[in-house]
Design a protein around this motif. Structure first.
Motif, short mmCIF file in Angstrom:
data_model
loop_
_atom_site.label_atom_id
_atom_site.label_comp_id
_atom_site.label_asym_id
_atom_site.label_seq_id
_atom_site.Cartn_x
_atom_site.Cartn_y
_atom_site.Cartn_z
N TYR A 1 7.78 36.96 -5.92
CA TYR A 1 8.75 36.64 -6.89
C TYR A 1 10.10 36.22 -6.11
O TYR A 1 10.57 35.02 -6.84
CB TYR A 1 9.03 37.94 -7.73
CG TYR A 1 10.15 37.63 -8.62
CD1 TYR A 1 9.81 37.20 -9.94
CD2 TYR A 1 11.35 38.31 -8.40
CE1 TYR A 1 10.98 37.03 -10.80
CE2 TYR A 1 12.56 38.25 -9.14
CZ TYR A 1 12.18 37.46 -10.63
OH TYR A 1 13.31 37.47 -11.35
N THR B 1 12.30 32.79 -6.64
CA THR B 1 13.84 32.74 -7.28
C THR B 1 14.85 32.21 -6.05
O THR B 1 15.80 31.34 -6.56
CB THR B 1 14.34 34.19 -7.58
OG1 THR B 1 14.23 35.11 -6.59
CG2 THR B 1 13.48 34.62 -8.81
N PHE C 1 9.62 44.46 -9.86
CA PHE C 1 10.72 45.10 -10.19
C PHE C 1 10.53 46.73 -9.82
O PHE C 1 11.21 47.34 -10.00
CB PHE C 1 11.49 44.66 -11.60
CG PHE C 1 11.51 43.43 -11.64
CD1 PHE C 1 12.37 42.66 -10.75
CD2 PHE C 1 11.12 42.75 -12.80
CE1 PHE C 1 12.44 41.19 -11.06
CE2 PHE C 1 11.15 41.37 -12.90
CZ PHE C 1 11.92 40.79 -12.20
N LYS D 1 15.27 48.92 -10.79
CA LYS D 1 14.77 47.95 -11.46
C LYS D 1 15.91 47.01 -12.07
O LYS D 1 15.55 45.51 -11.98
CB LYS D 1 13.89 48.36 -12.61
CG LYS D 1 13.39 47.30 -13.71
CD LYS D 1 12.49 48.01 -14.89
CE LYS D 1 11.72 46.97 -15.63
NZ LYS D 1 11.05 47.65 -16.73
N ILE D 2 16.94 47.37 -12.56
CA ILE D 2 17.94 46.84 -12.93
C ILE D 2 18.67 45.84 -11.87
O ILE D 2 18.90 44.72 -11.97
CB ILE D 2 19.03 47.58 -13.48
CG1 ILE D 2 18.50 48.13 -14.71
CG2 ILE D 2 20.30 47.01 -13.81
CD1 ILE D 2 18.05 47.43 -16.13
N GLN E 1 16.21 42.89 -10.87
CA GLN E 1 16.12 42.00 -11.80
C GLN E 1 17.45 41.13 -11.77
O GLN E 1 17.47 39.74 -11.91
CB GLN E 1 16.19 42.70 -13.31
CG GLN E 1 14.76 43.04 -13.52
CD GLN E 1 14.55 43.72 -15.02
OE1 GLN E 1 15.64 44.35 -15.26
NE2 GLN E 1 13.48 43.70 -15.59
N TYR E 2 18.68 41.96 -11.48
CA TYR E 2 19.92 40.88 -11.65
C TYR E 2 20.07 39.94 -10.10
O TYR E 2 20.50 38.97 -10.33
CB TYR E 2 21.11 42.08 -11.49
CG TYR E 2 22.54 41.40 -11.53
CD1 TYR E 2 23.06 40.75 -12.52
CD2 TYR E 2 23.16 41.71 -10.31
CE1 TYR E 2 24.17 40.00 -12.57
CE2 TYR E 2 24.54 41.16 -10.34
CZ TYR E 2 25.03 40.30 -11.43
OH TYR E 2 26.20 39.71 -11.38
N GLY F 1 17.58 38.85 -8.82
CA GLY F 1 16.70 37.71 -8.86
C GLY F 1 17.45 36.43 -9.89
O GLY F 1 17.30 35.33 -9.62
N LEU F 2 18.06 37.09 -10.89
CA LEU F 2 18.83 36.01 -11.77
C LEU F 2 19.73 35.45 -10.77
O LEU F 2 20.06 34.22 -10.94
CB LEU F 2 19.26 36.96 -12.85
CG LEU F 2 20.00 36.35 -13.79
CD1 LEU F 2 19.30 35.17 -14.65
CD2 LEU F 2 20.81 36.93 -14.83
#
Length: 406
Positions: A97, A101, A158, A176-177, A180-181, A183-184
């Motif tokens: 992943y 990204t 995540f 997890k949060i 995700q952040y 990766g964004l």
């Protein structure tokens, strides 16, 4: 760092390093060989032999190892392979992943195709690795136990990367949060896209230290053609990961110098990422040398193995054996701590030239805060709670049995 973005090809030395690494990885890609070995694996063909050097066995150098029969030691050696590569599966799912990204974070830059092509090749290799490890591990555990022990259903990128971590529902959610952040924002930030490979390089470096030793078992096997397939796969995997480590080093140490000086925000995110890696690698395990698992999270698995027909221990004997293995000093514990210290020192060398790091990351002070004394204190507290929980569960089980007989 310089203050203007250059074309990557303007940095001749860096571009040449990337070209050589990508070309050689493509030429020596072990995917086909690994897939073929996986298709040919039959546990019954190699169930009576070691797959790793003896010291890379589950609970090696502990009281359990010392009293185990030859057959039990072989099983512990094979279970190390299963457990170790089940951890690698988790790491490689996340890698696939974040490779993508990070590649996205480079799209807006001139002349960065070579890096993206490299990451595409590596992600394809990781998918092959994951399939291989899962196929073999599941077959082994199904034969030995009739159900999964260290293997688990496929997971997303995540999830907590460390399979047996010191965590809870809140920590898992927060992790997890964060993932995700990251990766964004890294998909739209070239510096953070490159800096991800600092963390990947550190994580891969730890694997490289252990996997080199695992691969030696196949390389030094007197009859390599008849060597057990899992040993052969350890060798193939190590060779692939050596190229991946080279990619991480070039991107995080050389490519990043072609970028503008990091902003305060970029430095903050980069340092928090490496700090998280230190926390992930804070623990070391008496059960499995080379993976920084939190042993109390592993107690139920070890208890199950000891109660299984392989060891056939009673509840009392299993708990006593675990107490000795986890709450007392042993050769195995000291070996695991030595690996932990070796990894920490190698991390320091790896990051020493990165000028944007905080001192606690440069010195790996969080990871360095653990010790054998601290480990033993943690285990004694955790094991006391585990014994109470197991005793309660055993009492409930006996009550249910009595009810069914009435």
């Amino acid at each position: 760092m310089v203050n203007t973005i250059q074309k990557l090809s303007d940095s001749t030395t860096t571009y040449r390093k990337l070209q050589i690494n990508y070309t050689r990885n493509k030429q020596k890609d072990h995917t086909a060989l690994m897939d073929e070995a996986t298709a040919n694996f039959r546990y019954e063909d190699c169930q009576n032999e070691y797959w790793n050097p003896e010291e890379f066995s589950l609970l090696y150098g502990t009281p359990l190892w010392e009293q185990s029969s030859k057959h039990q030691r072989i099983v512990l050696n094979q279970l190390y392979w299963v457990a170790y590569y089940s951890q690698i599966v988790s790491a490689e799912i996340a890698t696939i992943y974040f490779n993508q990204t990070s590649a996205a974070g480079l799209y807006a830059q001139e002349d960065f195709r070579l890096i993206c092509d490299t990451l595409d090749l590596e992600s394809a290799q990781e998918r092959s690795h994951i399939n291989t490890f899962r196929v073999i591990a599941k077959q082994v555990e199904q034969t030995l136990f009739g159900e999964p022990i260290f293997t688990y259903p496929m997971r997303g990128p995540f999830t907590e990367t460390m399979v047996y971590a010191d965590t809870n529902a809140l920590k898992t959610w927060w992790k997890k949060i964060q993932l995700q952040y990251f990766g964004l924002i890294s998909a739209n930030n070239t510096f953070l896209a490159c800096q991800y490979f600092t963390v990947r390089g550190v994580r891969t470096l730890n694997g490289k230290l252990v996997q080199h030793k695992l691969s030696n078992y196949y390389q030094k096997h007197p009859q390599s053609e008849s060597a057990p397939i899992p040993a052969k796969i350890s060798y193939y995997h190590f060779l692939d990961e050596s190229f991946h480590f080279n990619s991480s080093t070039i991107i995080s140490h050389d490519v990043i110098t072609c970028l503008p000086k990091a902003t305060a925000f970029e430095r903050l995110v980069a340092n928090l990422g490496l700090l998280g890696c230190q926390r992930d690698h804070f623990h070391f395990s008496a059960a499995i040398n080379g993976i920084f698992w939190y042993d109390p999270a592993l107690y139920n698995k070890i208890y199950y193995v000891l109660r299984s027909p392989i060891f056939n221990m009673s509840d009392t004997d299993a708990k006593e054996m675990m107490r000795r293995c986890f709450t007392e000093e042993s050769e195995g514990l000291h070996r695991s701590f030595a690996t932990h210290q070796e990894a920490m020192q190698s991390y320091k060398v790896y990051v020493e030239k990165l000028d944007y790091l905080w001192q606690q990351n440069r010195e790996m002070s969080v990871m360095g805060g653990n010790s054998i004394a601290r480990y033993l204190a943690t285990q004694r507290n955790a094991f006391w709670r585990f014994e109470k929980d197991v005793s309660h569960a055993e009492t409930q089980r006996r009550k249910e049995e009595l009810k069914s007989l009435v």
